[in-house]
Design a protein around this motif. Sequence first.
Motif, short mmCIF file in Angstrom:
data_model
loop_
_atom_site.label_atom_id
_atom_site.label_comp_id
_atom_site.label_asym_id
_atom_site.label_seq_id
_atom_site.Cartn_x
_atom_site.Cartn_y
_atom_site.Cartn_z
N ARG A 157 29.88 38.09 46.12
CA ARG A 157 30.53 38.97 45.16
C ARG A 157 30.54 40.39 45.72
NH1 ARG A 157 28.17 39.25 39.17
NH2 ARG A 157 26.60 40.51 40.22
N GLU A 158 31.73 40.90 45.99
CA GLU A 158 31.85 42.21 46.63
C GLU A 158 32.01 43.34 45.62
OE1 GLU A 158 34.89 42.09 49.59
OE2 GLU A 158 33.77 40.71 50.90
N LYS A 159 32.79 43.07 44.56
CA LYS A 159 33.02 44.13 43.56
C LYS A 159 33.12 43.49 42.19
CE LYS A 159 34.97 47.54 46.57
NZ LYS A 159 34.75 46.76 47.77
N GLU A 160 32.91 44.38 41.19
CA GLU A 160 33.06 43.92 39.80
C GLU A 160 33.56 45.10 38.97
OE1 GLU A 160 30.16 41.19 38.00
OE2 GLU A 160 29.87 42.77 36.49
N TRP A 161 34.57 44.81 38.17
CA TRP A 161 35.12 45.85 37.29
C TRP A 161 34.97 45.38 35.85
CZ3 TRP A 161 37.74 43.80 41.48
CH2 TRP A 161 37.94 44.65 42.59
N VAL A 162 34.45 46.21 34.99
CA VAL A 162 34.31 45.87 33.56
C VAL A 162 35.28 46.75 32.78
CG1 VAL A 162 32.76 45.73 31.58
CG2 VAL A 162 31.90 45.21 33.89
N MET A 163 36.17 46.09 32.04
CA MET A 163 37.20 46.81 31.30
C MET A 163 36.72 47.13 29.89
SD MET A 163 39.33 46.87 33.65
CE MET A 163 39.25 46.09 35.25
N GLU A 164 37.44 48.03 29.27
CA GLU A 164 37.09 48.45 27.90
C GLU A 164 37.65 47.49 26.86
OE1 GLU A 164 40.80 51.59 27.55
OE2 GLU A 164 38.85 52.30 28.26
N SER A 165 38.51 46.56 27.29
CA SER A 165 39.11 45.62 26.34
C SER A 165 39.38 44.30 27.07
CB SER A 165 40.41 46.21 25.78
OG SER A 165 41.04 45.27 24.92
N LEU A 166 39.79 43.28 26.31
CA LEU A 166 40.10 41.97 26.90
C LEU A 166 41.29 42.08 27.86
CD1 LEU A 166 39.80 39.54 23.85
CD2 LEU A 166 38.24 39.73 25.78
N ILE A 167 41.15 41.36 28.94
CA ILE A 167 42.25 41.34 29.93
C ILE A 167 43.29 40.31 29.48
CG2 ILE A 167 42.84 40.86 32.33
CD1 ILE A 167 39.90 41.70 33.01
N ARG A 168 44.55 40.78 29.31
CA ARG A 168 45.63 39.88 28.85
C ARG A 168 46.54 39.43 30.01
NH1 ARG A 168 47.20 39.94 23.47
NH2 ARG A 168 48.66 38.35 24.17
N TYR A 169 46.64 40.23 31.05
CA TYR A 169 47.61 39.92 32.12
C TYR A 169 47.09 40.49 33.43
CZ TYR A 169 52.12 39.20 34.41
OH TYR A 169 53.12 38.75 35.24
N ILE A 170 47.20 39.73 34.49
CA ILE A 170 46.78 40.21 35.81
C ILE A 170 47.77 39.68 36.85
CG2 ILE A 170 45.18 38.27 36.10
CD1 ILE A 170 43.42 40.18 37.75
N LYS A 171 48.15 40.52 37.83
CA LYS A 171 49.14 40.13 38.83
C LYS A 171 48.87 40.86 40.13
CE LYS A 171 54.13 39.86 39.55
NZ LYS A 171 55.46 40.08 38.94
N VAL A 172 48.96 40.15 41.25
CA VAL A 172 48.83 40.78 42.57
C VAL A 172 50.18 41.38 42.93
CG1 VAL A 172 48.15 40.46 44.98
CG2 VAL A 172 47.20 38.99 43.22
N ILE A 173 50.19 42.68 43.28
CA ILE A 173 51.48 43.32 43.59
C ILE A 173 51.60 43.64 45.07
CG2 ILE A 173 51.90 44.24 41.29
CD1 ILE A 173 50.70 46.90 42.29
N GLY A 174 50.78 42.99 45.91
CA GLY A 174 50.93 43.15 47.35
C GLY A 174 50.06 44.23 47.91
N GLY A 175 50.17 44.42 49.22
CA GLY A 175 49.38 45.41 49.92
C GLY A 175 48.85 44.85 51.22
N PRO A 176 48.20 45.67 52.05
CA PRO A 176 47.65 45.18 53.33
C PRO A 176 46.55 44.15 53.07
CG PRO A 176 47.66 47.60 53.22
CD PRO A 176 47.96 47.10 51.85
N PRO A 177 46.33 43.21 53.98
CA PRO A 177 45.27 42.21 53.79
C PRO A 177 43.91 42.87 53.57
CG PRO A 177 46.67 41.61 55.63
CD PRO A 177 47.09 42.98 55.21
#
Length: 1122
Positions: A350-370
């Motif tokens: 496990r490299e990173k972890e993000w905790v949001m302030e609300s429930l996650i409804r949608y997630i999408k990869v939008i590209g970028g360098p490897p």
Amino acid sequence: SAVVTTWEIRLHVYDLAFKPDGSQLIIAAGLRVLVYDATDGSIIQPLKGHKDIVYCVAYAKDGLWSPEQKSVNKHKVSSKITCCGWTNDGQYLALGMMNGVVSIRNKNGEEKVKIERPGGSSSPIWSIAWNPSKDEHNDILAVADWGQKLSFYQLSGKQIGKDRTLTYDPCCVGYFSKGEYIVMGGSDKQASLYTKDGVRLGTIGEQNSWVWTCRVKPDSNFVVLGCQDGTIACYQLIFSTVHGLYKDRYAYRDSMTDVIVQHLITEQKVRIKCRELVKKIAIYRNRLAIQLPEKILIYELYSDDSSDMHYRVKEKICRKFECNLLVVCSQHIILCQEKRLQCLSFNSVREKEWVMESLIRYIKVIGGPPGREGLLVGLKNGAILKIFVDNPFPITLLKLTTSVRCLDMSASRNKLAVVDEHNTLLVYDIRSKELLFQEPNANSVAWNTQCEDMLCFSGNGYLNIKASNFPVHQQKMQGFMVGYNGSKIFCLHVYSMSAVEVPQSAPMYQYLERKMFKEAYQIACLGVTDSDWRDLATEALEGLDFETAKKAFIRIRDLRYLELINSIEERKKRGENDNDLFLADVYAYQGKFHEAARLYKRTGHESRALSMYTDLRMFDYAKEFVGVTDPKSSRMLMTKQADWAKSSKEPRAAAEMYLSAGEHLKAIDIIGEHGWADMLIDIARKLDKAEREPLAKCALHFKRLKHHGYASETYSKMGDLKALVHLHVETRHWEEAFSLVEKHPQFKNDVFVPYAQWLAENDRFEEAQKAFHKAGLQNEAVKVLEQLTQNAVVENRFNDAGYYYWMLSMQCLDIAKEQRGEMLKKFERFQHLAELYHVYRSIQRYTDEPFSSHMPDTLFNICRFLLNNLTKDMPPGISKVNTLYALAKQSRQLGAYKLARYAYEKLQELHIPSRFQESTELGSLTIRSKPFHDKEGMMCYRCSTNNPLLNNHGSVCINCRQPFIYCASSYDVLPLVQFYLEEDISDEDALSLIDLEVPHTDQRAARWQDIDNDLQSLRMDEGLDDEEEDPFTAKMSFEQGGSNFVPVKVSRSVLRAMSRRDVLIKRWPRPLKWEYFRSLLPEVSITMCPTCFKMFHSEDYELLVLQHNCCPYCRRPIDEPN
């Protein structure tokens, strides 16, 4: 699964059964059978009458037993039967027994297959079921026993795969739906769902006691359980869609344990078998992540090819994860657990972890360098965040007031599209956070990956396409839009994903209305129809955007408009910049002629308008445009109108217009092209003979149209004799050509050479040879004859060979007038060969054919003549064996035994063909029994010496060496003696002296008989009364026994004493001398052919002429003048 209903009846429920149509449920409860309504669970009626516990119920589909059997047959079995089941076709029955045996029997009860389980009686078979699927090639039987095993067998008894170990005693097994899944229940107090291969997928429902029975409602997704404590529970099984999409690759779950990756453009599919329940799927670029109950598999593509569909396992993360959403990147996987996002490497770190302030409804990869990809995250509280995999701090892009349902970012990352929980589409500028526009009725949104300003969204059964800030274009669409790539929109309908080709016409026209040609071109590149491309090209052209117009016309391959654009670009390079003039050219090309004419006039280019109207045959408009003030333009109009008439569908009228205008050549061309010969000959007759060019054209057209007579008349009018000769030759009108050559001999070669070639091409070689001869081409004539002669010899046509050699000799004689020495030798050789082949034909026919038309005497004479004249060099084709064989046969028949013996002896020295072998050997033996003498030999008419039948000296007298003169048909020796003139006497003098009447004519009874066609026929009843008185007889004396030939030479007085009736003259053409012959037996009638100078007995000659209608030797027709 969802519980639909549950009820209790306080009795042990051992079995259930549905009515085949699914409307009723039958329950075995204690001593009773209960019938329930399957829709609402209300009891319809109880069935009483059983005195013991009911363990099993079943609903009849097609009767109780086979109609052929009058009664029920009973069969003993070795153990208690616990369960049974018929195959789908009703042909076989499987029985499960307490002793662990499965018995498969046919309809007559005969056991066909016996399956013995390894547990034996300690593992009783408690439940069996046949797979109802029609897709399986074999009948498959599922067997569950209390050895806690699930096994599968074919109808033949062969086990499929290995035993599946269970953790409980199974009490019931049944197939769900159409054989895709298995439902099982038992001592674990729950009903479970398995794949058809026995892989456990999950729990359907848990109970408080053993589940004794479970049944699937026909043609539905409902399952009913019956329990030990009397509980009956009905569950509905709902299978959720597990899938993932990235650009044109779509991955989805199939049969719960397989993953299918579909390429939406190429329609290729690949199946990945996981053999475990697939829980989550994620796809990104060349990565594919599949979550199974106890692990996550990471796959990668074999190659970077965009159409490659071969995946291989890259990494395995062997841990159990609970997550709502799964996302894969190039080097990480992202797990979404309500408010928490975890980033794991492929090594499970496990490299990173993000905790949001609300429930996650949608997630999408939008590209970028490897390793540094960006994620777009939408929260329930309306916050939209951008997270980079390598950055622990999320970036807030926007904060909405309502929950986020769907998100997408444009290709250039400048715009953000959001669908909120009120189904409203909101589009923001990311930098300024400004709301650009919003649209209602949206449930999903996607930007076009190839065009920055285009997006589409779906909702309420419609697909909406929006370009820039133009109004939305709608069209009907079933399903859920998930992606937009070029002209393809990816649509998910129920469980199937498809790529829908959507023409981008509507947004393109929106840009065109605002004269935004470059933007319209970009939209068109995504995919529009050919007519849309044409509209774009036309609009851009009229808007003078030549670059866009050119690219659009190249798309539709319109060379006409491309030439126009190129010409305008060239003119621009030369410095022209009059846009009105360019627009006028465009209007003219588009068919807007009046607008073009007005612009031409405005720019001072009236001549262009005039040319346009005349080119279009709009002569009325042209006249109206010019008016009556310009006579030069009017004349030009008339010429143009005539040109138009030529190319119109009324060429006759056009020709008449040209004629009236004096344009004869153009008129002749039109008339000739259409083949109106009557009109053409009228023109030719009216033209003056000095007008050679139009007359020559008329003649050429007549030749092409095969009007030989008209062409001939035209050339005659022109006085072009050479062309007339060539016309006759080309059209094969030889008679007319010959008549022209008679009047104009200078064209002899122009006629006879092609005539000879034509004859040769048509296999008329003899006539061809004569034609070459007439044309003066002696070498060609000789070549043709030599080839004919050679062919005749090779093909054993010796009669023809003789004739051709005679013709060759005469040809050589003709050439000898100019070239003496060599040609005269050839003449003599060819004359000799002609006679040899002529006589050999008779021998060949005698030896090769079963019947001969010649009398034995004639054949005998021919053989002797041939052997006397053959030299050491045998001519090709002539066989000495055949000749000697024929001579031996005829000599024997005629009593010339000595000659026959000589012939047989000579034959023995030669190689004899097998067909003559026996006959020759027999003849050689039998001839020895005959006397060794010959019949009479030949008498010399000069010295009266009796000559032998064969002579080593040839055909001359052995005493006086005087050559014998033979009849050319029977080859008897004729009573003729050749005499020669003294040096000072010419042929003309000799002829005049012989023609003088001699004083003794009254004593002669001889009479010349005239025969038609210059034949000389001499008939004499008797000779001179007193030979002493004949001066010729005195001249015939010679010295006895001389070895040299002394010819008979006559003086003028001897000639004067001769009668014309006694003399035959061979009148050879120059350079040969005439030959003179005197007949010594007046009673013998002799005829000489005036062409070949061959001598015949008159009777023989007349008979042969009647048979062949020509001379038998030179083939001169009897009616041909000499």
